[in-house]
Write a protein that holds these residues in place. Structure first.
Motif, PDB file in Angstrom:
ATOM      1  N   HIS A   1       0.825  -1.205   0.000  1.00 30.26           N
ATOM      2  CA  HIS A   1       0.000   0.000   0.000  1.00 30.26           C
ATOM      3  C   HIS A   1       0.861   1.258   0.000  1.00 30.26           C
TER       4      HIS A   1
ATOM      5  N   SER B   1      -2.282  -4.512  -5.626  1.00 28.95           N
ATOM      6  CA  SER B   1      -3.443  -4.976  -4.859  1.00 28.95           C
ATOM      7  C   SER B   1      -3.393  -6.472  -4.551  1.00 28.95           C
TER       8      SER B   1
ATOM      9  N   ARG C   1      -9.249   1.749  -5.986  1.00 26.14           N
ATOM     10  CA  ARG C   1      -8.183   2.303  -5.157  1.00 26.14           C
ATOM     11  C   ARG C   1      -8.742   2.706  -3.786  1.00 26.14           C
TER      12      ARG C   1
ATOM     13  N   LEU D   1      -9.085  -0.390  -1.682  1.00 24.66           N
ATOM     14  CA  LEU D   1      -7.812  -0.849  -1.133  1.00 24.66           C
ATOM     15  C   LEU D   1      -7.419  -0.025   0.095  1.00 24.66           C
TER      16      LEU D   1
END
Length: 241
Positions: free
Chosen positions: A16, A45, A201, A204
């Motif tokens: 990340h 991811s 995004r 995530l």
């Protein structure tokens, strides 16, 4: 600290950080280079999503099923992950969920279409376009939702889609479709989860925040001294992806 002490938490956190630090610096496509934002987003991811499922949840439910059991490193965390990815509860109730995801299914019938050659079937795309597809995604069990996403990422069941959410090899990527079967041994359906890149995004970010809340702030900061402070990633508009 180079070697992760808790692989299925620290590696997603590091992945990340790569997303946070480098994603915005990737240029758009031109005549001399490929568009890499979609590829980078998906690549980063994979450990973020897959590792907690494979190395915590899997062994929490089947302690003797393999040789990469992170669940025993922190039973409290394993319980928290198991509780969040409940077998029955709707995924929109989970702390890691954010949308809008869209869900559709396709019966096998006489055989599955070759998505690699033909892309997203138009009949499925139309089904995904309906408001009901968003509600159907929200009401998937958290277990089913995570299985679709995990299987798609692990086995390459991903379609790049354009701004109209269709397969188009000449257009910029703006959405993803994650594809999985209902049963790995005798599949009768294909499941599709579709989402925009910016929304993926954001998902995530929420997923990592959930892990951080359940683990790093409450457990790892005490057990192994992992710093829980991390700046939030701003959600960017769809047309900026």
């Amino acid at each position: 600290m180079g070697n992760p002490l808790h692989f299925s938490l620290e590696v997603p956190k590091r992945a990340h950080q790569l997303l946070r630090d480098f994603y915005e610096h990737l240029g758009e496509s031109d005549r001399t280079r490929l568009p890499l934002k979609a590829t980078f987003l998906l690549s980063v991811s994979m450990p973020i999503v897959i590792l907690p499922i494979e190395r915590i949840l899997k062994y929490r439910r089947n302690p003797n099923s393999g040789h990469m059991n992170d669940a025993v490193l922190n039973p409290k965390l394993a319980d928290a992950v198991d509780h969040a990815i409940d077998l029955q509860a709707a995924v929109h109730q989970a702390h890691f969920f954010t949308g809008p995801w869209q869900f559709a299914s396709l019966d096998k019938g006489g055989g599955f279409p070759n998505l690699a050659a033909n892309g997203l079937p138009e009949a499925v795309a139309v089904q995904l376009d309906t408001p009901a597809a968003i509600e159907d995604a929200k009401n998937l069990s958290a277990n089913r939702f995570c299985k679709i996403l995990r299987n798609a990422l692990a086995h390459g069941g991903i379609l790049y889609l354009d701004e109209y959410a269709r397969s188009n090899s000449t257009a910029p990527v703006r959405r993803f479709a994650f594809v999985s079967t209902d049963n790995p041994n005798a599949p009768t359906k294909l499941f599709f989860l579709r989402i925009g890149m910016a929304d993926y995004r954001a998902f995530l970010q929420k997923w990592v925040d959930w892990l951080k809340t359940e683990a790093i702030n409450e457990i790892l900061a005490v057990d192994v001294g992992v710093d829980a402070a991390e700046a939030s990633v701003a959600v960017i508009p769809e047309d900026a992806v």
